[in-house]
Design a protein around this motif. Sequence first.
Motif, PDB file in Angstrom:
ATOM      1  N   UNK A  20       2.856  -2.363   1.814  1.00  0.00           N
ATOM      2  CA  UNK A  20       2.950  -1.391   0.308  1.00  0.00           C
ATOM      3  C   UNK A  20       2.878  -0.089   0.607  1.00  0.00           C
ATOM      4  N   UNK A  21       2.180   0.459   1.560  1.00  0.00           N
ATOM      5  CA  UNK A  21       2.021   1.967   1.539  1.00  0.00           C
ATOM      6  C   UNK A  21       3.272   2.327   2.482  1.00  0.00           C
ATOM      7  N   UNK A  22       3.741   1.726   3.384  1.00  0.00           N
ATOM      8  CA  UNK A  22       4.823   2.083   4.153  1.00  0.00           C
ATOM      9  C   UNK A  22       6.337   1.683   3.560  1.00  0.00           C
ATOM     10  N   UNK A  23       6.482   0.392   2.933  1.00  0.00           N
ATOM     11  CA  UNK A  23       7.617  -0.046   2.399  1.00  0.00           C
ATOM     12  C   UNK A  23       7.744  -0.171   0.971  1.00  0.00           C
ATOM     13  N   UNK A  24       6.765   0.515   0.229  1.00  0.00           N
ATOM     14  CA  UNK A  24       6.689   0.071  -1.238  1.00  0.00           C
ATOM     15  C   UNK A  24       7.084  -1.424  -1.519  1.00  0.00           C
ATOM     16  N   UNK A  25       6.454  -2.328  -0.734  1.00  0.00           N
ATOM     17  CA  UNK A  25       7.068  -3.745  -0.727  1.00  0.00           C
ATOM     18  C   UNK A  25       6.238  -4.295  -1.709  1.00  0.00           C
ATOM     19  N   UNK A  26       6.769  -4.826  -2.882  1.00  0.00           N
ATOM     20  CA  UNK A  26       6.626  -5.390  -4.165  1.00  0.00           C
ATOM     21  C   UNK A  26       6.155  -6.896  -4.004  1.00  0.00           C
ATOM     22  N   UNK A  65      -4.066   0.355  -7.130  1.00  0.00           N
ATOM     23  CA  UNK A  65      -3.678   0.124  -5.668  1.00  0.00           C
ATOM     24  C   UNK A  65      -2.019   0.546  -5.723  1.00  0.00           C
ATOM     25  N   UNK A  66      -1.368   0.105  -6.645  1.00  0.00           N
ATOM     26  CA  UNK A  66       0.174   0.666  -6.658  1.00  0.00           C
ATOM     27  C   UNK A  66       0.292   1.851  -6.871  1.00  0.00           C
ATOM     28  N   UNK A  67      -0.312   2.433  -7.653  1.00  0.00           N
ATOM     29  CA  UNK A  67      -0.129   4.101  -7.992  1.00  0.00           C
ATOM     30  C   UNK A  67      -0.662   4.775  -6.825  1.00  0.00           C
ATOM     31  N   UNK A  68      -1.589   4.515  -6.048  1.00  0.00           N
ATOM     32  CA  UNK A  68      -1.978   5.182  -4.925  1.00  0.00           C
ATOM     33  C   UNK A  68      -1.601   4.568  -3.633  1.00  0.00           C
ATOM     34  N   UNK A  69      -0.342   4.083  -3.676  1.00  0.00           N
ATOM     35  CA  UNK A  69       0.146   3.034  -2.449  1.00  0.00           C
ATOM     36  C   UNK A  69       0.315   4.228  -1.314  1.00  0.00           C
ATOM     37  N   UNK A  70       0.836   5.253  -1.477  1.00  0.00           N
ATOM     38  CA  UNK A  70       1.109   6.251  -0.543  1.00  0.00           C
ATOM     39  C   UNK A  70      -0.146   6.669   0.446  1.00  0.00           C
ATOM     40  N   UNK A  71      -1.094   6.403  -0.205  1.00  0.00           N
ATOM     41  CA  UNK A  71      -2.492   6.865   0.537  1.00  0.00           C
ATOM     42  C   UNK A  71      -3.264   5.776   0.868  1.00  0.00           C
ATOM     43  N   UNK A  72      -2.876   4.456   0.759  1.00  0.00           N
ATOM     44  CA  UNK A  72      -3.513   3.373   0.832  1.00  0.00           C
ATOM     45  C   UNK A  72      -4.069   3.036   2.334  1.00  0.00           C
TER      46      UNK A  72
END
Lengths: 194, 373
Positions: A20-26, A65-72
């Motif tokens: 999720x954090x690396x690829x925005x994998x939905x 979790x989705x909104x903060x995905x970059x910092x997950x």
Amino acid sequence: MRDNNNSNINRKINELKYQISRYEDQTAYKSLFFILFPSLQNFIFTILKSRVWAEEIASDLMMDVWIKRERLQDIENLKLYLFVSARHAALARLKQENKIDVFSLDEVEVEFISDYINPAQASECTELEYKIAKTVKGLPPACQLIYKLAKEDRLKYKEIAEILHLSVKTIDNQLAIALKRIAEVIGTHKKIFP
Amino acid sequence: MSNDRIWMLLTRKLSGEATQTELEELYAILAVHPEQLHSIEEITQLWNQVTPQDTDFMEATFLAHVERMKSRGIILNTDEPVLDENEIEKVKSISAWKKFRIGIFATLAIIIIFAGWSLLHSKNITDTQSIATKTKEVKTLNGTRTKIILPDGSHVWLNAGSKLNYQKKFDSNVREVFLSGEAYFDVVHNAKKPFIIHTATINIKVLGTQFNVKAYDDDKITETSLIKGSVEISLKKNASKKYILKPNQKLVLLNEILLDGDMKVKSTHKDSGDIAMYAPQIKELTYLKNDNNTNVESSWTRNILSFEDEPFYEVAKKLERWYDVSIIFENKRWEHQYMSGAFENENLAQAMNALKFTTGFNYKQEGNTIIIY
């Protein structure tokens, strides 16, 4: 075997977190939702006793979790983080609605995910399983909750202690009480139906 | 005390918390107490059991979550085709809705009052086709019961030989389900979205409450029993006829009248015991004589089969569904024998023998058929 299971789930959560954090994998996000949402919703319900609120707050947490995905990746133990956040959010709601922000572990209302039996499997529930479920429901609320978090949500003693603000020693004792009761039921059942 | 120590060590082992020393200690205790092995095996199995997930339910929950995100401006393109379909429907039904609005304003006013209407939530009202393709059906066979959780979080216990249809998502302005058979509802309160149960003969409208509906197609009566809250019941045949129940009351309606709408059945009907029931009746719930906390109407949700002063032909129907057998009266005189009873863990033979003992009939079992003589 269970040990395996337990770390399998945590490994899976970590993999999904990375995706999720690396690829925005939905798709990974959806899988994570399937794993964590029911547990969070159930836990919030035990405090607030409202399914509508529980669903709403659990949904908010998963949205975060989705909104903060970059910092997950900064969150080491995502499951624990979400359970602790769930507690905070539930208490905040309690304060907003009832002007109190404490809850008593003696008054929680514990629901098990396994209460929602899959229709196909309901008929396969044996008499013993039914008796055990009844026994668990008869345990003091705090004991039920600890048992549920350990067995169903696969949380470690330390994690449960942190979420519920209890000592690891208490978790240890309460789980022993729950298991002893269940063992008694199994013992009596065996005497009647050897 | 070593006896308590076992359980502490076992829990640690199961949770993956036990150290090597503790594991060895556990095995040492077990060597002295082999009688505990059976319990330990059972518990280990129970602990490792994976809770099955209701995938359809989770899909619906996730979809609702995605919709909530969307309403906050966070778009998630899931691989769910349902979403696009939904968009098309929305457009379709909005235009249908506009025509409808211009056409019959008066009707609209009534609907607003009736359903706590909100324009935002009106998308599916005329779109019956989409309702048909997005419903889910849960069925129980005789001898089985199940619990369902609906998309809004309401709980439904479905008794044997019953069927419940509902929308996978409650996204219209009402929550609608269709029932044939018996179900106990614990409905989540939502004043904006009334919950409506349709049976063959009646509609039941509620906001949030607990109640039992018994509406088997092959039963003579339809029974709605209210535990908590309030419900409004209207007859399918005559929607203006409404009944409102208070907690602890039940409404008993005779199906023949509701279906045929023909009062003539009264004269052709031979069953004198039922004459009193031709008119809809509001009665009190029946509590078990030896257990004031258990009522006959909803005890089945707690795995108790009960009846209090009911004729054998009614009891036979309950037994048939509960144990998945068929019961034949060779001697018709027993059909009208009144009986009471409550069974929790009894098997069929135990239940039949208990009834035989208190009532005096004889029976024999041939395969799945019980013959009363």
